[in-house]
Each structure stands twice: as structure tokens, then as C-alpha cells.
Design a protein around this motif. Structure first.
Motif, PDB file in Angstrom:
ATOM      1  N   UNK A  76       0.808  -1.214   0.000  1.00  0.00           N
ATOM      2  CA  UNK A  76       0.000   0.000   0.000  1.00  0.00           C
ATOM      3  C   UNK A  76       0.842   1.264   0.000  1.00  0.00           C
ATOM      4  N   UNK A  77       0.165   2.379   0.216  1.00  0.00           N
ATOM      5  CA  UNK A  77       0.816   3.680   0.206  1.00  0.00           C
ATOM      6  C   UNK A  77       1.295   4.066   1.600  1.00  0.00           C
ATOM      7  N   UNK A  89      16.617   8.092   8.400  1.00  0.00           N
ATOM      8  CA  UNK A  89      16.649   6.815   7.693  1.00  0.00           C
ATOM      9  C   UNK A  89      15.229   6.262   7.691  1.00  0.00           C
ATOM     10  N   UNK A  90      14.679   6.048   6.500  1.00  0.00           N
ATOM     11  CA  UNK A  90      13.338   5.477   6.372  1.00  0.00           C
ATOM     12  C   UNK A  90      13.365   4.541   5.172  1.00  0.00           C
ATOM     13  N   UNK A  95       7.164   8.037  -1.512  1.00  0.00           N
ATOM     14  CA  UNK A  95       7.932   9.098  -2.160  1.00  0.00           C
ATOM     15  C   UNK A  95       8.758   9.888  -1.152  1.00  0.00           C
ATOM     16  N   UNK A  96       8.914   9.334   0.071  1.00  0.00           N
ATOM     17  CA  UNK A  96       9.716  10.036   1.077  1.00  0.00           C
ATOM     18  C   UNK A  96      10.743   9.116   1.723  1.00  0.00           C
ATOM     19  N   UNK A  97      10.908   7.896   1.193  1.00  0.00           N
ATOM     20  CA  UNK A  97      11.866   6.963   1.762  1.00  0.00           C
ATOM     21  C   UNK A  97      13.291   7.360   1.397  1.00  0.00           C
ATOM     22  N   UNK A  98      14.194   7.170   2.329  1.00  0.00           N
ATOM     23  CA  UNK A  98      15.598   7.464   2.049  1.00  0.00           C
ATOM     24  C   UNK A  98      16.292   6.299   1.355  1.00  0.00           C
TER      25      UNK A  98
END
Length: 381
Positions: free
Chosen positions: A280-281, A302-303, A319-322
Motif C-alpha cells: 500500500x501507500x 533513515x526510512x 515518495x519520502x523513503x531514504x
């Protein structure tokens, strides 16, 4: 005033050579620290040694041999620290004689054998650290008698060979730090862990744990570090306590969606969720939180999730993962291969910073297994 030596502190003095046995003939000595030197040889305790010693700090030397039997007859001892030496042998059952002991630290040695049951009679024990033993290390199970140590605040048995389950009685302690990573513990995480309301750090990574994370984790109001990575945990992500700063749940079999409630963890800057079965999102509240932390610039965020990497499409839209990884990021496939027929593709790159990547594909040209040496995410210290 009476010429009696009661305290010796010679820590950090570049002392070398063998341990001088005469020091233990100072019968009024209560405090002895020779820590952070280069002393070698055995600890020269004998049956006629001083009996008034309260603090014995010999950590960070090059001491060898077993813990001497006379040590366990020094019944006034409150603190023993022999971390970072080359000590061998086992912990004697006579440790139960040390009724006043509150600190026992013997990590980073070559001690082996099981933890004697008699240690659980030392009811004032507040810190027990036996981590990172070489050779076979600490073996056996965690005793249910651990619940008798009501004052126990720190337990560190990491990187040993302890097996069995985590006893429910652990919830009767006063633990603030629990580190039992890198063992062979099985079964589930007991719900009684939720009673440890003073717990600040818990690390049970690199074990064989199964089942769901207990919902009682949300009761750990002081918790800042949670590391349950590299197990076989299943189920959905639970509600987390609000003070969490780092969470590592990667390399499990967790399923479901990433909950919006994670965005409420205002201090969270480290979140590892890759190599699971999440989908999922990523909720907007979670991304907004990490963007805010990044904009503040005080912490390195860190994600990580299974949001796709190099070969595979994403299972989690983020769209925000490192770091964008996938369920094979541990380089070990869980479950059957899509086909019994595979092709091995090896790609060489010519630049000096790129070593070797490889991929294993099935007959449909789908990636089954791969490794990319450039994208190895960081691990928790």
C-alpha cells in the motif's frame, strides 16, 4: 589518618605487566580500579584476600584465565566489572554468595557455559552484562527465575548462544535496557514485556522469534529504541509508544499497511521496514513527519521500505523513503522460487567504485534473488 589504604584508582595509567598479587593483601581496601590499562595474566585472588572490597573494576585490560574462586567469597562486593579482557571458564554457582552485588559486567571475554541459577538469588542485582563472548559463549536458556530480580534494570546477553523462549516472568523486573540480540531464541515475544514501563531500549534482533508483536508494546511509555529486526515475526504493525526515536523491524514477515499513527511519533528519525510483506501507500502523515525532521536538519533521517530497487517493482508506494529496497534485500528468499528453471546474470561494471552486482532470474525473466553491493543500508549499533 590511620595509614590504612581504603581506595586505589589507577585507571587509564598505561600500566603494563602482570597483575601484582600484593595489592589484595591490603585488608582495608574498599575500592580498586585498574581499568583501561594493559595488565595481563590471571587475577591473583586467593582465599586470604581482602574481605572489605566493595568495588572491583578491572575492565579493559588483557587479563586471562578463569574468574578466581576467591572472588565469590568476597561477600561485600557491590560492583564487579571485568569487561573487555581474555577471561575464560564459566561463572561459578558460588556467585549466589554475593548477596550485596548490584553490578556484574563481564562482556567481551571468552566465558562460556550457562548462567547459574544461583545468580537469581542475588536479589539486589541491577545490571547483568555478559554479551559478546567468543568461542561458544553463554548457552542454555533464560530461566523463569529472572522474575525474582525485581531490581534488575539492565540485561545484556547479546551475541551468545542462548536458546529457548523469553520467559513471561521477565515482566516482573525493572528493566530499562534489554539486549538479547544475536542468540537463538524462539517462540513469541511475551505480552508481559508490556509491564516494563521503564524500558528505554529493547533489542531482540537476530533471533528466531515468530508470531505477532504484542499490542502491549504501546504501554512502554519510556521506550526510545525498538529493534526486532531479522526474525520471523508476522502480523500487522501495532500502535507504538510516542517517545520512539529508532525502530528496526526489517527482515521479518510483517504484513498489512504502514499505519498513519507512525506520523505521531514526533521524535522518530530511524525507521527500517524493508524485507517484509507490507503493501500500500505510505500515509501522508508519515511522509510529512520525515520531511519535517529532514528540514530541521538536526538528525540524519533513515526510512526504508519495500518501495522497489533496481530490478523489482515496489510493494510499498513511498515518495519520502531514504532507501528503496525490496523483500529480497536480505539476499535470502522466503518461500518457493517462481520456477524450477533459473538464469544467472552477472553484470560487471568498470568504474573503480562499482564492484559487482548479480541477479538470479526465472524463465519469465523475473528477479528471484540479487545483490547490489552499493546499496547496503546501515545497521543499528
Amino acid at each position: 589518618a590511620n595509614g590504612q589504604v581504603t581506595k586505589i584508582n589507577l585507571g587509564n595509567n598505561n600500566l603494563t605487566g602482570n597483575f601484582v598479587p600484593e595489592i589484595f593483601k591490603l585488608r582495608h581496601l574498599g575500592y580498586l580500579s585498574l581499568a583501561h590499562n594493559s595488565l595481563a595474566g590471571p587475577i591473583p585472588l586467593h582465599s586470604e584476600a581482602i574481605s572489605n572490597l566493595y568495588y572491583l573494576l578491572l575492565n579493559n585490560n588483557a587479563l586471562e584465565g578463569d574468574l578466581p574462586g576467591a572472588l565469590y567469597e568476597m561477600t561485600n562486593l557491590v560492583s564487579i566489572n571485568v569487561d573487555n579482557n581474555f577471561l575464560t571458564g564459566t561463572i561459578s554457582t558460588n556467585i549466589g554468595h554475593l548477596k550485596n552485588l548490584t553490578f556484574f559486567k563481564a562482556s567481551f571475554n571468552a566465558i562460556e557455559g550457562s548462567i547459574p541459577e544461583e545468580i537469581y538469588h542475588v536479589v539486589d542485582l541491577a545490571r547483568l552484562e555478559l554479551s559478546n563472548q567468543t568461542n561458544d559463549g553463554i548457552t542454555g536458556t533464560l530461566s523463569t527465575k529472572i522474575g525474582q530480580l525485581h531490581n534488575l534494570e539492565a540485561l545484556n546477553l547479546a551475541q551468545n548462544n542462548i536458546f529457548g523462549t523469553i520467559p513471561t516472568e521477565i515482566g516482573n523486573t525493572s528493566l530499562q535496557t534489554l539486549n538479547i540480540e544475536g542468540n537463538r531464541l524462539e517462540g513469541s515475544i511475551p505480552s508481559e514485556v508490556g509491564r516494563l514501563t521503564s524500558l528505554i531500549k529493547i533489542s531482540i534482533s537476530q533471533n528466531l522469534l515468530r508470531g505477532s508483536m504484542p499490542t502491549e508494546i504501546k504501554n512502554l511509555r519510556a521506550l526510545t529504541i525498538l529493534d526486532l529486526s531479522n526474525n520471523f515475526l508476522t502480523g500487522d504493525l501495532p500502535l507504538f509508544p510516542l517517545k520512539l526515536q529508532t525502530v528496526a523491524l526489517d527482515n521479518n514477515n510483517l504484513r498489512g499497511r504502514i499505519p498513519t499513527s507512525i506520523g505521531n511519533l514526533q521524535d522518530l528519525y530511524y525507521l527500517r521496514l524493508e524485507a517484509n510483506n507490507l503493501n500500500g501507500n505510505v500515509p501522508a502523515a508519515v511522509c510529512n513527519h520525515f520531511r519535517k525532521i529532514t528540514e530541521n536538519g538536526t538528525l540524519a533521517v533513515i526510512f526504508t521500505t519495500d518501495c522497489g530497487h533496481r530490478f523489482l517493482p515496489p510493494e510499498v508506494n513511498c515518495d519520502c523513503c531514504t532507501w528503496c529496497l525490496d523483500k529480497f534485500s536480505a539476499y535470502e528468499r522466503v518461500g518457493p522460487c517462481p520456477s524450477s528453471e533459473i538464469n544467472i546474470v552477472i553484470d560487471y561494471k568498470t568504474s573503480d567504485w562499482y564492484k559487482l552486482s548479480w541477479a538470479v532470474r526465472d524463465v519469465s525473466d523475473e528477479i528471484v534473488l540479487y545483490q547490489d553491493p552499493l546499496l547496503s543500508p546501515p545497521k543499528i549499533s
